[in-house]
Design a protein around this motif. Structure first.
Motif, PDB file in Angstrom:
ATOM      1  N   LEU B 358     -52.251   1.221  46.625  1.00 18.70           N
ATOM      2  CA  LEU B 358     -51.276   0.144  46.538  1.00 18.70           C
ATOM      3  C   LEU B 358     -49.926   0.682  46.034  1.00 18.70           C
ATOM      4  CD1 LEU B 358     -51.108  -3.017  46.708  1.00 18.70           C
ATOM      5  CD2 LEU B 358     -51.298  -2.956  44.231  1.00 18.70           C
ATOM      6  N   VAL B 359     -50.006   1.435  44.956  1.00 17.36           N
ATOM      7  CA  VAL B 359     -48.768   1.978  44.392  1.00 17.36           C
ATOM      8  C   VAL B 359     -48.101   2.906  45.406  1.00 17.36           C
ATOM      9  CG1 VAL B 359     -47.787   3.292  42.505  1.00 17.36           C
ATOM     10  CG2 VAL B 359     -49.690   1.782  42.082  1.00 17.36           C
ATOM     11  N   ALA B 360     -48.911   3.698  46.076  1.00 15.89           N
ATOM     12  CA  ALA B 360     -48.359   4.610  47.079  1.00 15.89           C
ATOM     13  C   ALA B 360     -47.649   3.825  48.172  1.00 15.89           C
ATOM     14  CB  ALA B 360     -49.460   5.469  47.661  1.00 15.89           C
ATOM     15  N   ALA B 361     -48.277   2.711  48.569  1.00 16.08           N
ATOM     16  CA  ALA B 361     -47.651   1.897  49.610  1.00 16.08           C
ATOM     17  C   ALA B 361     -46.316   1.362  49.126  1.00 16.08           C
ATOM     18  CB  ALA B 361     -48.574   0.748  49.997  1.00 16.08           C
ATOM     19  N   PHE B 362     -46.306   0.920  47.883  1.00 13.86           N
ATOM     20  CA  PHE B 362     -45.042   0.423  47.328  1.00 13.86           C
ATOM     21  C   PHE B 362     -43.992   1.531  47.297  1.00 13.86           C
ATOM     22  CE2 PHE B 362     -47.160  -3.401  45.767  1.00 13.86           C
ATOM     23  CZ  PHE B 362     -46.126  -4.314  45.870  1.00 13.86           C
ATOM     24  N   ILE B 363     -44.415   2.688  46.825  1.00 17.57           N
ATOM     25  CA  ILE B 363     -43.463   3.806  46.732  1.00 17.57           C
ATOM     26  C   ILE B 363     -42.901   4.136  48.102  1.00 17.57           C
ATOM     27  CG2 ILE B 363     -43.299   6.286  46.332  1.00 17.57           C
ATOM     28  CD1 ILE B 363     -45.266   5.951  44.051  1.00 17.57           C
ATOM     29  N   LYS B 364     -43.805   4.202  49.039  1.00 18.00           N
ATOM     30  CA  LYS B 364     -43.388   4.605  50.381  1.00 18.00           C
ATOM     31  C   LYS B 364     -42.442   3.568  50.977  1.00 18.00           C
ATOM     32  CE  LYS B 364     -43.595   7.343  53.862  1.00 18.00           C
ATOM     33  NZ  LYS B 364     -42.876   8.590  53.844  1.00 18.00           N
ATOM     34  N   ARG B 365     -42.783   2.302  50.755  1.00 16.93           N
ATOM     35  CA  ARG B 365     -41.959   1.260  51.350  1.00 16.93           C
ATOM     36  C   ARG B 365     -40.577   1.212  50.683  1.00 16.93           C
ATOM     37  NH1 ARG B 365     -43.783  -3.069  54.686  1.00 16.93           N
ATOM     38  NH2 ARG B 365     -42.110  -4.583  54.910  1.00 16.93           N
ATOM     39  N   LEU B 366     -40.590   1.325  49.367  1.00 18.06           N
ATOM     40  CA  LEU B 366     -39.311   1.298  48.652  1.00 18.06           C
ATOM     41  C   LEU B 366     -38.423   2.453  49.087  1.00 18.06           C
ATOM     42  CD1 LEU B 366     -40.381   0.353  45.028  1.00 18.06           C
ATOM     43  CD2 LEU B 366     -38.895  -0.940  46.530  1.00 18.06           C
ATOM     44  N   SER B 367     -39.043   3.616  49.260  1.00 17.32           N
ATOM     45  CA  SER B 367     -38.187   4.747  49.611  1.00 17.32           C
ATOM     46  C   SER B 367     -37.765   4.672  51.081  1.00 17.32           C
ATOM     47  CB  SER B 367     -38.873   6.082  49.304  1.00 17.32           C
ATOM     48  OG  SER B 367     -40.167   6.071  49.807  1.00 17.32           O
ATOM     49  N   ARG B 368     -38.626   4.082  51.900  1.00 16.70           N
ATOM     50  CA  ARG B 368     -38.220   3.910  53.295  1.00 16.70           C
ATOM     51  C   ARG B 368     -37.003   2.982  53.368  1.00 16.70           C
ATOM     52  NH1 ARG B 368     -40.957   4.154  58.198  1.00 16.70           N
ATOM     53  NH2 ARG B 368     -41.853   6.062  57.363  1.00 16.70           N
ATOM     54  N   LEU B 369     -37.078   1.920  52.574  1.00 19.26           N
ATOM     55  CA  LEU B 369     -35.964   0.978  52.581  1.00 19.26           C
ATOM     56  C   LEU B 369     -34.721   1.576  51.929  1.00 19.26           C
ATOM     57  CD1 LEU B 369     -37.861  -2.255  51.613  1.00 19.26           C
ATOM     58  CD2 LEU B 369     -37.086  -1.554  53.850  1.00 19.26           C
ATOM     59  N   ALA B 370     -34.960   2.533  51.050  1.00 19.72           N
ATOM     60  CA  ALA B 370     -33.813   3.149  50.372  1.00 19.72           C
ATOM     61  C   ALA B 370     -32.912   3.880  51.360  1.00 19.72           C
ATOM     62  CB  ALA B 370     -34.292   4.126  49.304  1.00 19.72           C
ATOM     63  N   PRO B 375     -25.310   3.299  47.203  1.00 20.30           N
ATOM     64  CA  PRO B 375     -25.562   4.291  46.141  1.00 20.30           C
ATOM     65  C   PRO B 375     -25.985   3.684  44.808  1.00 20.30           C
ATOM     66  CG  PRO B 375     -23.262   4.321  46.846  1.00 20.30           C
ATOM     67  CD  PRO B 375     -23.978   3.484  47.804  1.00 20.30           C
ATOM     68  N   GLU B 376     -25.413   2.524  44.452  1.00 17.96           N
ATOM     69  CA  GLU B 376     -25.756   1.974  43.130  1.00 17.96           C
ATOM     70  C   GLU B 376     -27.226   1.595  43.086  1.00 17.96           C
ATOM     71  OE1 GLU B 376     -23.464   0.754  45.110  1.00 17.96           O
ATOM     72  OE2 GLU B 376     -23.667  -1.401  45.431  1.00 17.96           O
ATOM     73  N   ALA B 377     -27.763   1.130  44.235  1.00 18.26           N
ATOM     74  CA  ALA B 377     -29.185   0.804  44.261  1.00 18.26           C
ATOM     75  C   ALA B 377     -30.029   2.077  44.261  1.00 18.26           C
ATOM     76  CB  ALA B 377     -29.496  -0.027  45.503  1.00 18.26           C
ATOM     77  N   LEU B 378     -29.512   3.088  44.933  1.00 17.32           N
ATOM     78  CA  LEU B 378     -30.266   4.347  44.998  1.00 17.32           C
ATOM     79  C   LEU B 378     -30.391   4.975  43.623  1.00 17.32           C
ATOM     80  CD1 LEU B 378     -28.841   5.924  48.230  1.00 17.32           C
ATOM     81  CD2 LEU B 378     -31.130   5.094  47.839  1.00 17.32           C
ATOM     82  N   LEU B 379     -29.327   4.863  42.853  1.00 14.69           N
ATOM     83  CA  LEU B 379     -29.365   5.452  41.516  1.00 14.69           C
ATOM     84  C   LEU B 379     -30.403   4.761  40.645  1.00 14.69           C
ATOM     85  CD1 LEU B 379     -25.651   6.159  40.640  1.00 14.69           C
ATOM     86  CD2 LEU B 379     -27.486   7.758  41.051  1.00 14.69           C
ATOM     87  N   MET B 380     -30.730   3.515  41.003  1.00 17.64           N
ATOM     88  CA  MET B 380     -31.735   2.800  40.243  1.00 17.64           C
ATOM     89  C   MET B 380     -33.137   3.072  40.790  1.00 17.64           C
ATOM     90  SD  MET B 380     -33.593  -0.243  40.695  1.00 17.64           S
ATOM     91  CE  MET B 380     -32.630  -1.047  41.947  1.00 17.64           C
ATOM     92  N   ILE B 381     -33.260   3.118  42.117  1.00 14.09           N
ATOM     93  CA  ILE B 381     -34.601   3.147  42.695  1.00 14.09           C
ATOM     94  C   ILE B 381     -35.248   4.527  42.569  1.00 14.09           C
ATOM     95  CG2 ILE B 381     -33.985   3.710  45.088  1.00 14.09           C
ATOM     96  CD1 ILE B 381     -36.510   1.116  43.906  1.00 14.09           C
TER      97      ILE B 381
END
Lengths: 838, 510
Positions: B358-370, B375-381
């Motif tokens: 589950l966490v991996a899926a979240f990580i992958k999805r968040l980074s895909r969307l990144a 940039p301001e969101a990237l610095l946070m994510i």
């Protein structure tokens, strides 16, 4: 000595090789030494403590131990006699009154008729002989005797000299002197003669190097030498000019240029990767690519070196050049005529120009020809000339003649503007150039600040030109040259003023968002400024004081600004181009760029389509402002041809007709396709290239109505799509960089330099020195305290003994008194008894 | 001035002798609203004084008011008849004032409101209702209803007037009855409209009820407009009762369909100023689950309330994580509520009991969307993702897969899959973050490069990064002092004069 008086400091551990100073102490000896010393110093002071008078012993040699007592006595006696020798009685006037004449004793003058002037040669004069005779009258025996005698001085001093003796002495001295002088003179003469002789011998040996005067004579005598020799010799003796750089051959120049560029490029790459930002703080001083060595670099030696130009020596300096130019005006007028005749048959200059900016040229050419504007062409030729050869052509010269030659740097923007307003572009350029030359930083102290201001003015002026209703972009196009030069001269000032503009713009944007909740694209001036940033500064740096904020600002523009009109789309696409240009070398990833292009494609589609992609802010999947780029008119579609979007359109779109607007829309779309293609080429190396381009690909393949597009557009479309499609998918699993293994604990001893046993080792040298000083101070302080204490003890002892002495004396006296009283009493009693008896 | 003098004279006459009672009409006449605002204001003031005095003197009829005509015929005493008549005039006056609350001039509206509230206060003190037994509620609910109705018109925004009214809401009893009145009002108004949203009305209701400041403890309830001796026994003084009314009001309000903007506003304050004061917060469950299901920003906002219900009230939400997972779409990095959403997501994902897939899926999805994020969101994510790796070491496979297949032609992760367990995230690698190492912003590139190395043990603190704005980021960059400024070495040839200039291909300087 007595072993009971020896104190042994026993060492706990014997350490080999250590020398100890204090292993044996002699307390008795040192104590007695100390007491003796105190007796001489402290005790004396103590005894004289309340006395103001000082006793000075001036006895001769009293404390001099080197003299034996007898000698001492003899000397004292001599001194005594000496003192007595002088005046015996001050009241005896006759005895020793000395009369003088011109500071010389009359008696002396009487004795000696003339004074011997020791310096002058006295042989010729008779005076000395008189003196001598006088001496002779006194008898030479004394003289001889004196010469022979070498008694000690003491003896001589002992007895008073008689007059005779004095005269003898004097004569002897003068004679001796004379002799010495003569021998000296003779030897000098001899030496000179010898030297001359030697010189003559040597002269014959090195006869060629003759002095100038002699040579001239010789030349007169000799037959005239070869003319070639003369010239060679003349050249040899001519004042030598310092050699400048050798005139380089073409290849060398090219090679050098290449090497320089390579170095700069390497430098750029280093900054781009941003690896050694910290390490490489000091950068080699930057030189402009086309630095003409015309004194425009600040910290350069301004001495004019001998240089060659077109095979001729080039000595004249700038001012002279200008004067000459004035003189040559007449000649150049002729040139002008030639020029005009050349222009009619597409001159060579045109070809040159084509090399320089062929793209630009080709764009412009069609328009120019359509206009048939020869004037324009002439300007162009001029410009090329001025750029390439730095030689003023006649036209420019003519324009120049109307302008003053010196300009002060304007103090305010208004004066700057009034200086430039109403002038043609060429004149403006010349004015700027002259301002720079007249106020070169090396000429006066304040010029640097003034010219730095000039950069700001010029920037502001460009902004104003760009924000006119009809933006004068051509003028700006030319004005960037002086801007670039100024920037090269003053990078800090230039970056500051550009940063200032950026900050203002970003602040306005932020204020707009806060007030209205949404932002609008800025005017053309900001776009031009951003473009200028890319011209003045390297955009590929990992971090750059100007470029990075510019990036941030552009990113905000692409994400925050609403797209409501076609102008907004054009501005947005302009910024996309800027982004692409900024990252063209560094290939950095710009998500905003892809988002925006996707959005632009999205608004070119008809509404209500099934979507397999998501557009993000500022674009919305549904709502207003869709179909902004959609063209439905078949006619317009057919008649469209790819054209360059004129930038001025962002200020005056309303006046254009419907068809034109449709054409511009299609051009924008084509531009968008091209940008997508460029992005694809740029980002192909990114590991998630396909994910990044996924939405764009879906949109292109599934939603774009390709068949409705005109053929040209289809070409653009297909080339973009091809660029997207033909990338291999290639994924390699990530692997972290290996952690540096933690080294195992080792048992080899760690060697630490021991500076002083028992002291803290781990400290810097400075710290150690400080500690040593503190330590020494402590020790000294302790010693001093101990000394003072001992002094006090000593003094106390002294005082005690004094008191004891006094007391005992008093006791003694009291006893005496009492004794005498007792005897008195006794006597008295005895007397009484006697009386009674009696 | 003459006008005011006349009004004052009139007032004195009416108060002075009953014989001139008919002059009351002179006072009431300007209140019809046809006059100039100044006249209305002075007339209102006079009326306020008149009826204030009458109420204090108890010269108004007490008890249920008989019909005016009937009262004349019936066998009332002359005194009663006068009182009944005067009470009728008072009622007229109140009606007029109620009307005046919709006047255009704010001055008039405000004065009408204040006058009505003065009457409320006086009536509570000198009740016009017969006290039949001890403990009868003497609060003039009907009068308050007039005020509330005046505050909540259906066709204009009265937030200004409502903010003026807030001072009365400090009184516990006023608040209690206002809440009741609002509940009733919503019932009446919304029933008429048949589920069609009334933007103005609902907006007004919201601005009236959203600032309600409920007391936390019963002991804090000391401020009452009406002082009653037996307050202890009354329902009014119990917090429980207040909460009940509050709850009922909100439930009634939320029962009806809300416009989107208002929906968001409600959700923004729900967790903070509504849920804690409800007797049964679970009653909000329906509302929140519906909101969560809507999708987009509304779902993000509903998350906060839902979190409270799950966390404190034992709400069982099936497929919560799946739903959360499906909330992740490209817009999350661009919406206003980004900080709040990621704060909550951080909370939800902080449990170490979550399965790795589950966490991996979240990580992958968040980074895909990144890949589409600013940039301001990237610095946070990026630190956010790093934190996830720290909490769930099993997911480190995503950045470190030593024995994996050397070459893959596809990313195994399926972005379109709704179910996190089927997304095959654990078979994938974080190429997205690797791509971000080439980001144009130096800080982002640096942050992304952290994943190349093995992570430190300590979690990054992302609370400071959540609220990061693009302008702050810009400001930070601009303020950096540079030692020296590298310059472009290529000589400028013109605005578009670079080699292969993109602009020269597409733009012209005309």
């Amino acid at each position: 000595s007595n072993p009971f008086e020896v104190k042994v400091n026993r060492q706990k551990f014997d350490i080999l090789g250590r020398k100890t100073k204090n292993d044996v102490g002699l307390p008795g000896v040192s104590r007695s030494k100390a007491i003796k010393k105190r007796n001489q110093t402290l005790l004396r002071e103590y005894k004289e403590r309340e006395k103001t008078n000082v006793f000075k012993d001036k006895r001769f040699g009293e404390y001099n131990t080197k003299i034996t007592p007898e000698e001492k006595m003899i000397r004292r006696f001599a001194l005594e006699r000496q003192q007595n020798y002088g005046k015996k009685n001050i009241y005896n006037l006759n005895e020793d009154e000395e009369l003088t004449h011109y500071g010389q004793s009359l008696a002396e003058i009487e004795k000696l008729n003339d004074i011997v002037d020791s310096d002058s040669d006295t042989e010729e004069r008779g005076t000395l002989s008189a003196e001598l005779t006088a001496a002779h009258f006194g008898g030479g025996g004394g003289l001889l005797r004196k010469k022979a005698s070498s008694e000690p001085q003491v003896e001589e001093e002992e007895k008073p000299k008689s007059r005779k003796e004095l005269i003898e002495e004097m004569i002897a001295k003068s004679k001796q002197e004379k002799q010495e002088r003569q021998t000296r003179r003779e030897s000098a003469l001899e030496l000179t003669e010898k030297l001359d002789k030697d010189w003559k011998e040597i002269q014959t040996l090195i006869a060629h190097k003759t002095p100038k005067s002699e040579r001239k004579d010789k030349e007169v005598e000799k037959p005239k030498p070869d003319e070639y020799d003369m010239i060679v010799r003349e050249l040899g003796f001519e004042m030598k000019a310092k050699p400048s750089e050798r005139l380089k051959t073409e290849e060398e120049l090219a090679k050098e240029e290449q090497a320089r560029l390579q170095k700069l490029e390497a430098d750029r790459l280093r900054r781009m990767r941003g690896i050694d930002e910290e390490e490489n703080k000091k950068r080699p001083s930057h030189m402009s690519a086309d630095d003409l060595a015309d004194g425009f670099i600040l910290d350069k030696d301004d001495r004019r070196l001998l240089s060659y130009k077109d095979g001729k020596i080039n000595i004249e300096n700038e001012e002279e050049k200008e004067e000459e130019e004035e003189e040559e005006e007449g000649e150049e007028e002729d040139n002008e005529n030639e020029e005009e005749s050349q222009e009619e048959s597409a001159s060579e200059n045109e070809d040159d120009a084509a090399d320089n900016h062929s793209d630009l040229e080709s764009d412009l050419e069609s328009e120019e020809e359509a206009a048939g504007n020869k004037e324009e062409k002439k300007h162009k030729a001029n410009e090329n000339k001025s750029q390439n050869m730095e030689k003023l052509d006649p036209k420019r010269e003519a324009a120049k003649s109307e302008l003053p030659y010196t300009f002060a740097v304007p103090e305010s923007y208004e004066t700057f503007k009034s200086l430039l307003s109403g002038r043609t572009v060429e004149q403006q350029l010349i004015i700027l150039e002259r301002i720079q030359k007249c106020n070169h930083p090396s000429l006066a102290v304040g010029n640097k600040a003034k010219l730095e201001k000039l950069f700001g003015f010029l920037l502001e002026y460009i902004g104003e030109l760009a924000s006119l209703d009809l933006p004068e972009l051509r003028t700006i196009d030319k004005l960037v040259l002086p801007l670039y030069n100024l920037c090269q001269m003053f990078p800090e000032a230039a970056s500051d003023s550009i940063k200032f503009i950026l900050r203002d713009a970003a602040h306005d944007l932020e204020a707009l968002i806060e007030v209205k909740g949404r932002a609008t694209f800025p005017g053309l001036d900001m776009l031009i400024y951003l473009k200028i940033v890319s011209l003045l500064f390297p955009t590929s740096d990992f971090w750059h004081p100007v470029v990075t904020p510019a990036f941030m600002y552009m990113s905000q523009l692409l994400t925050k600004c609403r797209i409501t009109t076609l102008q907004d789309v054009i501005k947005g696409l302009f910024i996309c181009c800027l982004f692409l240009e900024y990252v063209s070398l560094s290939r950095r990833f710009v998500p905003e760029l892809i988002n925006f292009l996707l959005g632009v494609l999205h608004i070119s589609l008809p509404k209500n389509q099934a979507q397999g992609y998501t557009v993000v802010h500022p674009f919305t999947p549904v709502g207003k402002n869709l179909e902004l780029l959609l063209v439905r008119d078949k006619e317009d579609l057919k008649s469209w041809e790819k054209q360059n979007v004129p930038l001025s359109i962002v200020t005056r779109l309303k006046e254009t007709s419907r068809t034109e607007i449709n054409h511009i829309r299609l051009s924008c779309l084509a531009l968008c396709f091209d940008l997508i293609k460029k992005c694809a080429a740029l980002y192909e190396s990114l590991p998630s290239f396909h994910e990044i381009m996924h939405p764009v690909r879906i949109l292109l393949t599934q939603h774009v109505p390709v068949h409705e597009y005109p053929e040209k557009m289809q070409e653009w479309y297909h080339s973009a799509l091809k660029e997207l499609e033909n990338k291999v998918k290639h994924y390699t699993p990530l692997i972290c960089e290996k952690k540096k293994p933690v080294p195992l604990k080792q048992y080899t001893p760690k060697i630490v330099k021991v500076l002083e046993f028992g002291r803290k080792q781990a400290s810097s040298k400075k710290e150690q020195e400080r500690k040593q000083l503190i330590q020494r101070h402590k020790r000294e302080l302790k010693g001093a305290i101990r000394e003072i204490r001992k002094d006090n003890q000593y003094l106390a002892r002294m005082q005690l003994s004094e008191i004891m002495e006094r007391d005992s004396a008093r006791k003694r006296k009291v006893k005496e008194l009492l004794g005498s009283l007792a005897t008195q009493e006794g006597e008295w009693k005895a007397m009484k008894r006697k009386k009674w008896k009696n | 001035m003459a006008r005011e003098a006349a009004l004052a004279a009139c007032l004195e006459a009416v108060l002075g002798s009953r014989s001139s009672a008919n002059r009351v009409f002179e006072l009431l006449e300007p209140l019809a609203g046809q006059e100039e605002p100044e006249d209305i204001v002075s007339a209102t003031r006079t009326c306020s004084r008149l009826f204030g005095a009458l109420l204090e003197r108890r010269e108004l009829f007490v008890g249920p008011l008989p019909d005016q005509d009937a009262s004349l015929a019936e066998s009332y005493s002359a005194e009663d008849k006068y009182r009944i008549w005067m009470r009728h005039r008072y009622r007229d006056c109140v009606g007029c004032l109620g009307e005046l609350m919709r006047h255009e001039a704010f001055q008039v509206k405000e004065l009408a409101l204040c006058t009505l509230m003065k009457f409320v206060e006086l009536e509570a003190q000198y009740p016009l209702i017969k006290i039949e037994w001890k403990g009868t509620l003497t609060f003039p609910c009907d009068l308050l209803k007039v005020v509330v109705d005046g505050l909540l018109p259906t066709e204009e925004d009265t937030s200004l007037l409502i903010s003026r009214f807030q001072e009365y809401m400090e009184y516990n009893d006023v608040r209690y009855f206002v809440m009741k009145a609002v509940t009733a009002s919503i019932g009446q108004v919304m029933q008429k409209t048949k589920e069609r949203p009334l933007p103005f009305y609902q907006q007004n209701v919201f601005s009236l009820i959203s600032p309600i400041n409920m007391p936390n403890k019963e002991s804090e309830m000391v401020k009452f407009m009406v002082k009653q001796d037996n307050r202890e026994e009354l329902k009014l003084s119990r917090l429980q009762a207040h909460k009940q009314v509050f709850e009922k009001m909100w439930l009634t309000f939320l029962k009806h369909k809300l416009p989107t903007g208002l929906y968001k506003k409600v959700l923004v304050i729900l967790h903070d100023s509504v849920l804690p004061y409800m007797n049964e917060p679970t009653l909000m469950m329906d509302f929140l689950t519906v909101a969560y299901g809507i999708g987009g920003a509304i779902s993000l906002l509903a998350l906060n309330g839902l979190f409270i219900l799950i966390h404190q009230h034992n709400l069982e939400y099936p497929d919560f994580y799946k739903k959360l997972y499906s909330l992740l779409d490209p817009s999350i990095y661009h919406v206003k509520y980004r900080a709040r959403f990621f704060h909550l997501t951080d909370l939800f994902l902080s449990s170490s009991h979550l399965p790795a897939y589950l966490v991996a899926a979240f990580i992958k999805r968040l980074s895909r969307l990144a890949l589409t994020a600013p940039p301001e969101a990237l610095l946070m994510i990026i630190p956010f993702i790093c934190n996830l790796f720290r909490r769930h070491p099993a997911c480190r496979l995503l950045v470190h897969r030593p024995g994996g297949p050397a070459d893959m032609s596809e990313d195994p992760y399926v972005m379109e899959e709704e179910e996190p367990s089927k997304s095959k995230a654990l078979e994938s690698s974080l190429w997205e973050i690797q791509s971000l190492q080439n980001h144009y912003h130096p800080d982002v590139a640096r942050a992304a490069a952290v994943l190349n190395q093995s992570l430190s043990e300590m979690e990054d603190d992302i609370s400071g990064l959540l609220e990061l704005s693009a302008y702050e980021l810009f400001d930070r960059e601009v303020k950096k002092k540079a030692v020296d400024v590298p310059l472009e070495f290529e000589q400028v040839r013109g605005l578009f004069g670079k080699k292969n200039d993109i602009f020269a291909e597409h733009f012209s300087l005309d």
